[in-house]
Write an enzyme that holds these catalytic residues in place. Structure first.
Site, mmCIF file in Angstrom:
data_model
loop_
_atom_site.group_PDB
_atom_site.id
_atom_site.type_symbol
_atom_site.label_atom_id
_atom_site.label_comp_id
_atom_site.label_asym_id
_atom_site.label_seq_id
_atom_site.Cartn_x
_atom_site.Cartn_y
_atom_site.Cartn_z
ATOM 1 N N GLU A 137 0.835 -1.207 0.000
ATOM 2 C CA GLU A 137 0.000 0.000 0.000
ATOM 3 C C GLU A 137 0.869 1.256 0.000
ATOM 4 O O GLU A 137 0.544 2.245 -0.649
ATOM 5 C CB GLU A 137 -0.924 0.020 1.229
ATOM 6 C CG GLU A 137 -1.937 -1.103 1.259
ATOM 7 C CD GLU A 137 -2.976 -1.024 0.145
ATOM 8 O OE1 GLU A 137 -2.581 -1.127 -1.035
ATOM 9 O OE2 GLU A 137 -4.166 -0.893 0.447
ATOM 10 N N THR A 190 -6.101 6.863 -5.054
ATOM 11 C CA THR A 190 -6.081 6.987 -3.587
ATOM 12 C C THR A 190 -5.138 8.101 -3.147
ATOM 13 O O THR A 190 -5.444 8.871 -2.232
ATOM 14 C CB THR A 190 -5.650 5.641 -2.967
ATOM 15 O OG1 THR A 190 -6.624 4.666 -3.339
ATOM 16 C CG2 THR A 190 -5.578 5.711 -1.454
HETATM 17 N N1 HSE Z 1 -8.377 4.196 4.167
HETATM 18 C C1 HSE Z 1 -7.896 4.389 2.816
HETATM 19 C C2 HSE Z 1 -8.336 5.752 2.350
HETATM 20 C C3 HSE Z 1 -8.463 3.329 1.929
HETATM 21 O O1 HSE Z 1 -9.499 6.090 2.565
HETATM 22 O O2 HSE Z 1 -7.537 6.500 1.784
HETATM 23 C C4 HSE Z 1 -8.027 3.447 0.506
HETATM 24 O O3 HSE Z 1 -8.677 2.449 -0.247
#
Ligand code: HSE
Length: 318
Positions: A137, A190
């Protein structure tokens, strides 16, 4: 013993409205698949990626599916290397945990091969693979959040109580709970969806948000659908990120009018999810959400699923 394995890892809904970066659950479909072959030569090679329209790098240091495997094999000092074929069944920038599904499929495959060929070096508890998955990630979006990778790896609904030290807890979900997830054909990265968030929030908003977070966990544990619904409110992230999703407000209204318990952005969007207390309602919610996107001339993919309790699975031996 067999040196090739094929593994599926599921999509995930992160945040679950009020739990930014700390809650997520796995669904049955879609998901990514990895075919991995053990080789005598150390190192990780991506042979082929199918389904990404040429968008993802084959360089093993730049792809989530391989970097996590590389770090695992290095850390356990494996004598082997692997070759990976990635079946990218999930759209990129969808808010469905696409990078997490690839990373978890890769890690699960590599660890299963270790169990067979170097069992003394394999990881015996799935949670122990989580820090590796989180590095995927970090590569994908600059932040090592765990709310997609933890449910993709462990299955079910997962709470990340703490990042330092890492403390993840699987939360039971009531029988009948169904998720509707709709992916409009709009891309949101993201990294971008994180960069627009405010770094400071008011005490008033924080109080509302942690009340809802605790309420959602209590509702899941007690099987109290009304409490689950009341708690699915996000006063911090949704007001900002929903601006990136055309039609968000109308789609949410359609979901609620069709009987959803609650509705919000899936991960960093643009996918939108809703929870319902049974499958027929979840399906009706999906039809209404899809019609609303359709009326705005936005194509979408629809998924209706129970909470996937299994996480990654071997789908056939080759
Ligand atoms: N918690 C993360 C965000 C998840 O909201 O940026 C990304 O899929």
């Amino acid at each position: 013993m067999d040196k090739t394995i094929r593994v599926f890892a599921p999509a995930t809904v992160a945040n679950v409205a009020c739990g930014f970066d700390i809650m997520g659950f796995a669904i049955d479909n879609p998901g990514d698949e990895v075919v991995m072959q053990l080789c005598d030569k150390p190192g990780v090679v991506i042979k082929r990626i199918i389904g990404d329209e040429g968008k993802l790098p084959l360089d093993p240091d730049k792809n989530t599916v391989s970097i996590v495997v590389k770090q695992l094999l290095e850390q356990v000092q494996s004598d082997y290397g692997v070759e990976i074929t990635l079946y990218k069944n999930m759209p990129l920038g969808s808010g469905l945990g696409s990078s997490a599904a690839s990373a978890v499929a890769g890690l699960h495959a590599a660890n299963e091969l270790l169990l067979r060929h170097e069992p003394e070096k394999a990881i015996h508890k799935r949670e122990k693979l989580l820090p590796f998955a989180m590095e995927g990630e970090r590569l994908a979006c600059g932040s090592a959040h765990a709310d997609n990778v933890a449910p993709a790896l462990m299955g079910g609904f997962v709470l990340v109580r703490s990042y330092d030290p890492l403390d993840v807890i699987r939360i039971p979900t009531p029988e009948g709970l169904f998720a509707t997830v709709i992916h409009p054909h709009v891309e949101v990265q993201t990294r971008d969806a994180r960069s627009i968030l405010r770094k400071q929030i008011s005490l008033e908003d924080a109080t509302i948000q942690w009340g809802n977070t605790a309420g959602l966990i209590a509702g899941l544990w007690q099987g109290d659908f009304e409490l689950i619904g009341r708690s699915m409110q996000d006063v911090i992230i949704e007001p900002i990120r929903s601006l990136l999703i055309p039609g968000f407000d109308s789609v949410k209204i359609s979901a609620m009018n069709a009987g959803a318990l609650g509705c919000g952005i899936s991960g960093s969007g643009p996918s939108i999810f809703a929870l319902s207390k049974n499958q027929p309602t979840a399906e009706e919610v999906g039809r209404k959400m899809q019609n609303t996107f359709g009326a705005l001339n936005i194509d979408s993919d629809l998924y209706v699923s129970g909470i996937n309790q299994q996480g990654p699975r071997i789908i056939n031996e080759q």
